[in-house]
Design a protein around this motif. Structure first.
Motif, short mmCIF file in Angstrom:
data_model
loop_
_atom_site.label_atom_id
_atom_site.label_comp_id
_atom_site.label_asym_id
_atom_site.label_seq_id
_atom_site.Cartn_x
_atom_site.Cartn_y
_atom_site.Cartn_z
N PRO A 34 3.62 59.43 1.51
CA PRO A 34 3.44 58.43 0.46
C PRO A 34 3.21 57.03 1.00
CG PRO A 34 5.75 59.06 0.58
CD PRO A 34 4.98 60.01 1.47
N ALA A 35 3.88 56.69 2.12
CA ALA A 35 3.67 55.36 2.70
C ALA A 35 2.21 55.18 3.11
CB ALA A 35 4.59 55.16 3.91
N GLY A 36 1.59 56.28 3.58
CA GLY A 36 0.20 56.20 4.00
C GLY A 36 -0.75 55.89 2.87
N PHE A 37 -0.69 56.68 1.78
CA PHE A 37 -1.68 56.42 0.73
C PHE A 37 -1.37 55.15 -0.07
CE2 PHE A 37 0.87 59.94 -1.38
CZ PHE A 37 1.41 59.20 -2.43
N LEU A 38 -0.11 54.72 -0.12
CA LEU A 38 0.20 53.44 -0.78
C LEU A 38 -0.34 52.26 0.04
CD1 LEU A 38 3.84 54.09 -2.05
CD2 LEU A 38 1.81 53.68 -3.47
N THR A 39 -0.20 52.34 1.36
CA THR A 39 -0.76 51.29 2.23
C THR A 39 -2.27 51.26 2.13
OG1 THR A 39 1.10 51.54 3.75
CG2 THR A 39 -0.87 50.45 4.60
N ALA A 40 -2.89 52.43 2.08
CA ALA A 40 -4.35 52.50 1.94
C ALA A 40 -4.81 51.83 0.64
CB ALA A 40 -4.81 53.95 1.99
N ALA B 73 -5.96 49.35 5.44
CA ALA B 73 -6.17 50.58 4.67
C ALA B 73 -6.39 51.76 5.59
CB ALA B 73 -7.36 50.41 3.72
N GLY B 74 -7.13 51.55 6.66
CA GLY B 74 -7.36 52.61 7.63
C GLY B 74 -6.09 53.07 8.31
N VAL B 75 -5.19 52.14 8.61
CA VAL B 75 -3.91 52.51 9.22
C VAL B 75 -3.10 53.38 8.24
CG1 VAL B 75 -1.71 51.63 10.08
CG2 VAL B 75 -3.84 50.52 10.74
N GLY B 76 -3.12 53.02 6.97
CA GLY B 76 -2.43 53.83 5.97
C GLY B 76 -3.00 55.24 5.89
N ILE B 77 -4.32 55.33 5.91
CA ILE B 77 -4.98 56.64 5.90
C ILE B 77 -4.59 57.44 7.14
CG2 ILE B 77 -7.24 57.78 6.04
CD1 ILE B 77 -8.29 55.31 4.38
#
Length: 409
Positions: free
Chosen positions: A73-79, A102-106
């Motif tokens: 969830p942290a990934g797609f929220l950061t994206a 956004a790329g780092v979140g992905i």
């Protein structure tokens, strides 16, 4: 196969890759609004794909050392935050940095989610293709969503793009809370000694040589994938006189065809062998890419782009599970390197093709891409399946050091 868990993970993949697809979908609007050139938008494509890909191996190593499900969830929220912030910023450097965020979140999302999908689906290529196609579906919806929000309402309405991530985050935490209750109940009723850890090393031997061969093939896959994703809608608008909506439709068709190709590739991998799925995909993608470069009309561009999208994703599920089988003790690292570092090549090379498009036109960039793509097509025929290569006359030939089918840690 845990179908419910697999379907839910496919849903999170759709949301995550919605933001991966939103960035190239935004590029024509950024060019029109802020007068960016091809090199500038290719730089943004690098920020999204290249920077993201460089971080994925790190997240893969972290997920191998200790389960970190919160990265999903942290990934797609950061994206989502990065995409919205990039749309709202007016300075190019700020836009670049937010796209990179956004790329780092992905990147944070993919290794732990892929390992969980492998655990839920077992050794089935169809299961991995279902998870993979979730991301492809999300990417295919992105151009329509971006066109509907930014194209119709303008960049100030871009916070609406965050709604899918917020909804999925709520569903994730509800699901995680339910899973924790089930685990506690199972632990309370289990007999003493149940669930003991599996000793290290029983999963097989990591085959770094064959894994390196696969990485080389995926690098050759990533360069045309990222470049076509970044430039094909601009090709429709600038060279063939189509509207922004038509350019978005080409990109949607490209990613939607990828969903079909992913599912078909999973079926081919289960029925005929993973190496056949990989080789067939690369062989079909070569003439389709030639059609994109040559396309004298919008109709031919659409057909070629759809065929190219389907062919490029035929090998996708097979490549992911092959990577994990080559490194059975490091499934997160395998996912991070193949989906991450190998993909970085596409982002790194994208600005080069953007500069070529600025100086010589988009068709020249696509023809150069076609010449480069011949190498991974040839390399794909050197791959072997550690479970037994069934791609040559139905014979089963084992590599020198057999590798057991892995399960993620």
């Amino acid at each position: 196969m845990k179908k419910g868990q697999l379907a839910f993970l496919a849903g999170t993949h759709a949301v995550n890759d919605l933001y991966q697809g939103a960035i190239p979908a935004m590029l024509p609007f950024l060019m029109a609004e802020r007068q960016y050139g091809y090199a500038a938008v290719s730089g943004l494509a690098f920020a999204a794909s290249g920077v993201s890909s460089l971080f994925q191996p790190l997240f893969g190593v972290l997920s191998d050392r200790e389960p970190r499900t919160w990265l999903v969830p942290a990934g797609f929220l950061t994206a989502a935050f990065g995409v919205v912030a990039a749309a709202l910023s007016s300075d190019y450097l700020a836009t670049w940095l937010f796209v990179a965020l956004a790329g780092v979140g992905i990147a944070a999302y993919h290794p732990p989610a892929t390992s969980q999908a492998r655990a839920a689906g077992g050794s089935s290529q169809k299961a991995m293709s279902v998870f993979s196609v979730g991301g492809t579906v999300g990417g295919s919806l992105a151009p329509a969503l971006v066109t509907w929000i930014i194209g119709a309402l303008g960049f100030p309405a871009s916070p609406l793009l965050a709604v899918p991530a917020l909804v999925m985050a709520v569903l994730w935490f509800v699901q995680a809370s339910r899973a924790r209750r089930l685990v506690r109940a199972a632990a309370a009723s289990a007999p003493p000694g149940a669930g003991a850890a599996v000793p290290d090393g029983v999963r097989g031997t990591d085959d770094w040589r064959r894994f390196s061969q696969l990485v080389a093939v995926i690098i050759g896959w990533s360069v045309p994938f990222v470049t076509v994703t970044s430039l094909v809608s601009l090709h429709a608008q600038r060279d063939l006189g189509q509207s922004e909506a038509a350019g978005a439709a080409v990109l949607t068709g490209y990613t939607a065809a990828g969903a079909v190709g992913t599912l078909l590739g999973g079926w081919i991998g289960d029925r005929y062998g993973r190496t056949r799925a990989v080789r067939l995909g690369y062989l079909l993608a070569l003439p389709a890419l030639a059609g994109i470069a040559w396309a004298p009309s919008f109709g031919i561009l659409v057909v070629s782009t759809v065929l190219f999208g389907a062919a490029m994703f035929l090998p996708f599920a097979a490549q992911v599970t092959l990577a994990q089988d080559y490194l059975p003790n490091r499934p997160g690292t395998a996912s991070g390197l193949t989906l991450g570092l190998a993909m970085a090549a596409g982002g790194l090379c994208s600005p080069l093709f953007g500069w070529l498009a600025d100086s010589s036109g988009l068709p020249a960039a696509f023809y150069a891409l076609l010449g480069l793509f011949v190498l991974p097509v040839l390399l794909a025929f050197r791959l072997l399946d550690p479970r037994g290569d069934t791609s040559e006359s139905g014979a089963s030939s084992r590599p020198e050091e057999p590798v057991d089918t892995p399960g993620p840690r």
